[in-house]
Design an enzyme around this catalytic site. Structure first.
Site, PDB file in Angstrom:
ATOM      1  CB  SER A 142      -0.849   0.150   1.271  1.00 42.84           C
ATOM      2  OG  SER A 142      -1.578   1.242   1.406  1.00 42.84           O
ATOM      3  CE1 TYR A 156      -3.578  -2.122   5.158  1.00 44.86           C
ATOM      4  CE2 TYR A 156      -3.219   0.057   4.466  1.00 44.86           C
ATOM      5  CZ  TYR A 156      -3.645  -1.197   4.212  1.00 44.86           C
ATOM      6  OH  TYR A 156      -3.654  -1.756   2.854  1.00 44.86           O
TER       7      TYR A 156
END
Length: 247
Positions: A142, A156
């Protein structure tokens, strides 16, 4: 389609929906036999498998909890046995919960690292004896590994930075076998978990240079390229596919 992956054997974790399903379908369309894992949505997994077999190759689904390293390792071994070895390993399964430090809690920290990092490590280690020389390992990371536009994403983002570090190290470890290891880092992508018309869409789309969400098929196209012979000199790379969000 050119069938660049004719005869290749691929394994995609979290392949029942979203980006994982799009990658699985694209690899099959390019000629690969594809196995996927899913957590709990049997209907979605069945739909993806139907799309895979419609391309004329072998396709099947295995249920596995990505948070359980033993289950992750067992699934990749089972897939490799049924496929007769692996050429392409795609780590897509992942989780994300956003909460600031002081609210998320250590259990949530461990949960996200368990799925997003530990599961990838365990499955890769288990897969290595079955991955043929010249194979491909792709990790869906990501842009939050290096770009955090709002509070609450520390855990995250840290998991995605961690797998980028693993990929760089593995590229060195496996270079002698010709195995290429790369990370695809999506930005805002229109999926059922983060729809373009959902609560984050109005915030994230304007932050991209293209002023829109990407599609799962656009990510899948990049995955298919990296899995092909055309990407034979790319390894240890983290490639953003984010519409210019992080520039």
């Amino acid at each position: 389609m050119s069938k660049r992956l004719q005869g290749k054997k691929a394994f995609v974790t979290g392949g029942s929906r979203g980006i994982g399903a799009a990658i699985a379908r694209r690899l099959a369309a390019e000629g690969a036999d594809v196995a996927i894992t899913f957590a709990s949505n049997q209907a979605a997994a069945d739909a993806t498998v139907a799309a895979l077999t419609a391309e004329g190759g072998q396709g099947f689904a295995l249920q596995a909890n990505a948070a359980d390293p033993q289950a992750a390792a067992g699934a990749v071994r089972s897939a490799a046995e049924r496929l007769g070895g692996l050429d392409i390993l795609v780590h897509n399964a992942g989780v994300a919960t956003f909460a600031p430090i002081g609210e998320a809690g250590f259990d949530e920290y461990r949960r996200q690292f368990g799925v997003n990092v530990d599961g990838i490590y365990a499955a890769t280690e288990a897969a290595l004896p079955t991955v043929r020389d010249g194979g491909r390992i792709l990790i869906i990371g990501s842009i939050n590994a290096h770009w955090m536009p709002f509070p609450g994403g520390a855990i995250y983002g840290a998991t995605k930075a961690a797998v980028a570090g693993l990929a760089r190290g593995w590229a060195r470890d496996l270079g002698g076998r010709g195995i290429l290891v790369n990370v695809i880092q999506p930005g805002p992508i229109d999926t059922d978990l983060n729809p373009a018309q959902g609560p984050y869409g109005a915030v994230l789309a304007p932050l991209t240079a293209l002023k829109r969400y990407g599609t799962a098929d656009e990510v899948a196209a990049l995955a298919a390229f990296l899995a092909s012979d055309e990407a034979s000199y790319i390894t240890g790379a983290t490639i953003d596919i984010d519409g210019g969000a992080a520039i």
